[in-house]
Design a protein around this motif. Structure first.
Motif, PDB file in Angstrom:
ATOM      1  N   VAL A 117       0.837  -1.206   0.000  1.00  0.00           N
ATOM      2  CA  VAL A 117       0.000   0.000   0.000  1.00  0.00           C
ATOM      3  C   VAL A 117       0.872   1.256   0.000  1.00  0.00           C
ATOM      4  O   VAL A 117       0.607   2.218  -0.738  1.00  0.00           O
ATOM      5  N   LYS A 118       1.920   1.256   0.809  1.00  0.00           N
ATOM      6  CA  LYS A 118       2.815   2.420   0.853  1.00  0.00           C
ATOM      7  C   LYS A 118       3.442   2.680  -0.515  1.00  0.00           C
ATOM      8  O   LYS A 118       3.506   3.828  -0.971  1.00  0.00           O
ATOM      9  N   ARG A 119       3.887   1.622  -1.180  1.00  0.00           N
ATOM     10  CA  ARG A 119       4.550   1.801  -2.477  1.00  0.00           C
ATOM     11  C   ARG A 119       3.584   2.327  -3.533  1.00  0.00           C
ATOM     12  O   ARG A 119       3.907   3.228  -4.309  1.00  0.00           O
ATOM     13  N   MET A 120       2.382   1.761  -3.595  1.00  0.00           N
ATOM     14  CA  MET A 120       1.466   2.203  -4.650  1.00  0.00           C
ATOM     15  C   MET A 120       1.003   3.634  -4.419  1.00  0.00           C
ATOM     16  O   MET A 120       0.745   4.376  -5.373  1.00  0.00           O
ATOM     17  N   ARG A 121       0.919   4.049  -3.173  1.00  0.00           N
ATOM     18  CA  ARG A 121       0.555   5.442  -2.894  1.00  0.00           C
ATOM     19  C   ARG A 121       1.661   6.406  -3.329  1.00  0.00           C
ATOM     20  O   ARG A 121       1.374   7.531  -3.743  1.00  0.00           O
ATOM     21  N   VAL A 122       2.899   5.966  -3.235  1.00  0.00           N
ATOM     22  CA  VAL A 122       4.006   6.787  -3.738  1.00  0.00           C
ATOM     23  C   VAL A 122       3.858   7.006  -5.238  1.00  0.00           C
ATOM     24  O   VAL A 122       4.072   8.105  -5.760  1.00  0.00           O
ATOM     25  N   VAL A 123       3.455   5.968  -5.951  1.00  0.00           N
ATOM     26  CA  VAL A 123       3.328   6.044  -7.413  1.00  0.00           C
ATOM     27  C   VAL A 123       2.334   7.125  -7.829  1.00  0.00           C
ATOM     28  O   VAL A 123       2.590   7.908  -8.756  1.00  0.00           O
ATOM     29  N   VAL A 124       1.179   7.179  -7.169  1.00  0.00           N
ATOM     30  CA  VAL A 124       0.117   8.078  -7.628  1.00  0.00           C
ATOM     31  C   VAL A 124       0.067   9.405  -6.865  1.00  0.00           C
ATOM     32  O   VAL A 124      -0.815  10.225  -7.125  1.00  0.00           O
TER      33      VAL A 124
ATOM     34  N   ASN B 250      -6.883   5.276  -3.758  1.00  0.00           N
ATOM     35  CA  ASN B 250      -7.199   5.247  -2.331  1.00  0.00           C
ATOM     36  C   ASN B 250      -8.622   4.800  -2.070  1.00  0.00           C
ATOM     37  O   ASN B 250      -8.888   4.056  -1.116  1.00  0.00           O
ATOM     38  N   ASN B 251      -9.551   5.223  -2.912  1.00  0.00           N
ATOM     39  CA  ASN B 251     -10.939   4.783  -2.755  1.00  0.00           C
ATOM     40  C   ASN B 251     -11.049   3.272  -2.883  1.00  0.00           C
ATOM     41  O   ASN B 251     -11.803   2.623  -2.144  1.00  0.00           O
TER      42      ASN B 251
END
Length: 293
Positions: free
Chosen positions: A239-246, A257-258
């Motif tokens: 989750v942390k990594r994919m949030r960095v991407v976007v 996030n939704n």
């Protein structure tokens, strides 16, 4: 159920609650989940109108996929040749399989062609995994310590994770694949692993052992509870990594996030996962103006 069985069931539930409730509470808190949002009627209908076609598609697709998972073992003679008929354009032998083929093919109507290719591939992988799980060879399999990779192989094929990762970004609203592509591998893993975490209680209660966490525990020589903790850590890192991407890339960031947090709500609001039995369920009546929709 006898009184002794009821007593054992209560004891098992209390024991599971004692270790699972703080573990899962910490997991969902660490990824930013608090509670299923209370949504006004206006917000709900506005969002539904904006994404109506895609929502209907995903709803029908999900229903068909669930049925595939449930019934493939009862009709292998129809299910095994599905790919051959699909590739050659031949009709399927049942109305249900014809509908499954049709919903897969229509992915190209709603997603970028390259994205739709991945959705089709994931759909065919699910079908194949369900057929494989129903075949006698898998049931006769004698596991060895050299087969460690099989646990994730089967989980990744049966989880439809790529499809649901890409479902997040229909082309009409999210046309630029480069804004989210790096996040897809972790999104795919998330949809598998978060489900494993949030369905762990249900499966332990049913004494189901044919699942990723128990397979991995066997191959690694660990207790399933230890593996559950490791899987939670993996999922939080994904989750942390994919949030960095976007990050900073709207509307992609909000969509991701939704979907991450909505996937948690899907489990806590559903009776299927029995999370209310360990104090983690939520009341669907309060989600939209006190009404179930």
């Amino acid at each position: 159920m006898s009184s002794s069985e009821e007593g054992q069931d209560t004891e098992d539930r209390l024991g599971a609650e004692a270790y699972l409730r703080p573990l899962i509470t910490s997991f969902i808190s660490n990824i930013g989940y608090t509670t299923a949002p209370v949504i006004s009627d206006g917000t709900y209908w506005s969002a539904l109108h904006q994404h109506a076609i895609n929502t209907v598609y995903v709803g029908i697709y999900t229903w068909l996929a669930v049925v595939i998972d449930d019934v493939a073992c009862r009709s292998l003679e129809d299910f095994e040749p599905f790919h051959e008929r699909f590739a050659s354009g031949k009709p399927q032998p049942t109305v249900f399989l014809e509908a499954w083929a049709g919903i897969i093919q229509s992915a190209f109507d709603y997603w970028d062609p390259m994205v739709a290719n991945f959705i089709v591939a994931a759909s065919l992988d699910l079908h194949n995994a369900c057929v494989l799980e129903a075949r006698s060879e898998l049931r006769r399999l004698v596991r060895t310590k050299g087969g460690q990779s099989l646990a994730w192989y089967m989980r990744s094929k049966s989880g439809l994770a790529d499809a649901y990762a890409y479902f997040t970004f229909p082309k009409a609203v999210y046309p630029d694949i480069s804004c989210f592509l790096e996040a897809i591998p972790d999104m795919s893993a998330y949809f598998c692993l978060a489900n494993d975490v949030l369905s762990f209680y249900k499966e332990e209660k049913a004494k189901e052992k044919d699942n990723y966490i128990n397979y991995r525990a066997y191959y690694e020589g660990n207790d399933p509870r230890t593996v559950l903790g490791e899987v939670i850590g993996q999922t939080q890192n994904a989750v942390k990594r994919m949030r960095v991407v976007v990050k900073g890339r709207e509307p992609y960031e909000q969509a991701l996030n939704n979907h991450i947090l909505g996937y948690v709500a899907f489990h806590t609001l559903s009776d299927r996962y029995m999370l209310s039995e360990i104090g983690l369920g939520e009341d669907a009546f309060s989600v939209v103006n006190g009404k179930v929709l």
